[in-house]
Design a protein around this motif. Structure first.
Motif, short mmCIF file in Angstrom:
data_model
loop_
_atom_site.label_atom_id
_atom_site.label_comp_id
_atom_site.label_asym_id
_atom_site.label_seq_id
_atom_site.Cartn_x
_atom_site.Cartn_y
_atom_site.Cartn_z
N VAL A 78 0.85 -1.20 0.00
CA VAL A 78 0.00 0.00 0.00
C VAL A 78 0.88 1.25 0.00
O VAL A 78 0.67 2.18 -0.78
CB VAL A 78 -0.98 -0.01 1.21
N ALA A 79 1.88 1.26 0.89
CA ALA A 79 2.72 2.45 1.03
C ALA A 79 3.57 2.71 -0.21
O ALA A 79 3.73 3.85 -0.65
CB ALA A 79 3.62 2.30 2.26
N GLU A 80 4.10 1.62 -0.78
CA GLU A 80 5.09 1.79 -1.85
C GLU A 80 4.46 1.84 -3.24
O GLU A 80 5.00 2.49 -4.13
CB GLU A 80 6.07 0.60 -1.75
N VAL A 81 3.34 1.15 -3.43
CA VAL A 81 2.79 1.04 -4.79
C VAL A 81 1.35 1.57 -4.90
O VAL A 81 1.06 2.44 -5.72
CB VAL A 81 2.83 -0.43 -5.29
N ILE A 82 0.45 1.04 -4.05
CA ILE A 82 -0.98 1.32 -4.27
C ILE A 82 -1.32 2.79 -4.05
O ILE A 82 -1.92 3.45 -4.91
CB ILE A 82 -1.86 0.39 -3.39
N ARG A 83 -0.90 3.32 -2.90
CA ARG A 83 -1.25 4.72 -2.61
C ARG A 83 -0.63 5.69 -3.64
O ARG A 83 -1.35 6.53 -4.19
CB ARG A 83 -0.81 5.06 -1.18
N PRO A 84 0.67 5.55 -3.94
CA PRO A 84 1.25 6.46 -4.96
C PRO A 84 0.58 6.31 -6.33
O PRO A 84 0.37 7.30 -7.02
CB PRO A 84 2.73 6.03 -5.04
N VAL A 124 -4.13 -1.07 5.65
CA VAL A 124 -4.43 -0.41 4.37
C VAL A 124 -4.74 1.07 4.52
O VAL A 124 -4.72 1.82 3.53
CB VAL A 124 -5.57 -1.12 3.57
N GLY A 125 -5.04 1.48 5.75
CA GLY A 125 -5.26 2.91 6.01
C GLY A 125 -6.18 3.59 5.03
O GLY A 125 -5.85 4.65 4.50
N GLY A 126 -7.32 3.02 4.75
CA GLY A 126 -8.30 3.70 3.89
C GLY A 126 -8.25 3.26 2.43
O GLY A 126 -9.15 3.59 1.66
N ALA A 127 -7.20 2.54 2.03
CA ALA A 127 -7.12 2.06 0.64
C ALA A 127 -7.97 0.80 0.49
O ALA A 127 -7.46 -0.32 0.31
CB ALA A 127 -5.67 1.81 0.23
N VAL A 128 -9.28 1.00 0.58
CA VAL A 128 -10.25 -0.11 0.50
C VAL A 128 -10.70 -0.23 -0.97
O VAL A 128 -10.88 0.79 -1.64
CB VAL A 128 -11.47 0.19 1.42
N PRO A 129 -10.86 -1.45 -1.47
CA PRO A 129 -11.24 -1.60 -2.89
C PRO A 129 -12.57 -0.92 -3.22
O PRO A 129 -13.50 -0.91 -2.41
CB PRO A 129 -11.36 -3.12 -3.07
N ASP A 130 -12.63 -0.35 -4.43
CA ASP A 130 -13.90 0.18 -4.94
C ASP A 130 -14.77 -0.97 -5.41
O ASP A 130 -16.00 -0.90 -5.36
CB ASP A 130 -13.64 1.13 -6.12
#
Ligand code: TMP
Length: 217
Positions: A78-84, A124-130
């Motif tokens: 999440v930190a390295e790929v998904i959020r950016p 995941v800190g809020g990075a929940v799937p749509d």
């Protein structure tokens, strides 16, 4: 166009990998920029953790140790790929994500869904799937498709989780279906016993509404 996080889930042999690759191609052909990753994995740290988790030579692992390793891999991804990626306007497609921990560790390993849900939220800190597509098929059918990794002599290589017995995989399936029942707006159950083009068509139909764009297989 709003960047989205889309995940694919399912028991072993449900066809996630080939389906998600096909769907990514259709999204890209429609001009949607996609980052495609898998869990556990997708970063150097997460791939190293994957090696620990799936190595059959490691045998028994304490269920909580197993859960924390999946969560550590996820937090890094999440930190390295998904959020950016999302911040840069890229849509992220992930083969397996937080729901796998609920089904495998929470339900099949018996750690409880509420513990896993709490820890997942922190990882995941809020990075929940749509949108999450649950490729559902009977365990016997998934197992008969078998692992796609082979040794040089053609013998199938089963990883640590794939070596669990049928009862374990039945519980995983049950866990996933419970999740879908509870969160039917996000988790869409797809009948994975259908032919590949039928499976892909059902998913693209759903994504056309999510992205408001025409998608072709
Ligand atoms: P796969 O990439 O071949 O699907 O292997 C990942 C394995 O890890 C699979 O057996 C499912 C399992 N898994 C969990 O048990 N918990 C999790 O949170 C995730 C992401 C995967």
């Amino acid at each position: 166009m709003k960047a989205r996080l889309i995940t694919f889930e399912g028991i072993e042999g449900s066809g996630k990998t080939v389906v998600s690759k096909t769907v990514c191609r259709s999204l890209e052909e429609a001009g949607i920029v996609v980052t495609h990753v898998r869990e556990p994995g997708g970063t150097a740290v997460s791939e190293a953790i994957r090696g620990i988790l799936l190595d059959p030579a490691r045998g028994e692992m304490d269920p909580k140790a197993e859960l924390f390793l999946y969560l550590a891999s996820r937090a890094q991804l999440v930190a390295e790929v998904i959020r950016p990626a999302l911040a840069a306007g890229r849509t992220v497609v992930c083969d397996r994500y937080m729901d796998a921990s609920v089904a495998y560790q929470g339900w099949a390993r018996g750690l409880g869904e509420s513990l896993v849900a709490r820890l997942n939220a922190s990882a995941v800190g809020g990075a929940v799937p749509d949108r999450t597509f649950l490729l559902d098929c009977p365990v016997a059918e998934g197992m008969s498709r078998g692992p796609d990794r082979r040794e040089a002599d053609g013998v199938a290589v089963r990883d640590r989780l794939e070596r669990e017995d049928v009862r374990f995989h039945e519980k995983v399936r049950e866990g996933y279906l419970r999740l879908a029942k509870r969160d039917g707006k996000r988790v869409v159950v797809i009948d994975a016993t259908q032919a590949l083009d039928e499976v892909v068509r059902a998913i693209l139909g759903n994504l056309e509404r999510l992205f408001s764009v025409k998608l072709t297989a």
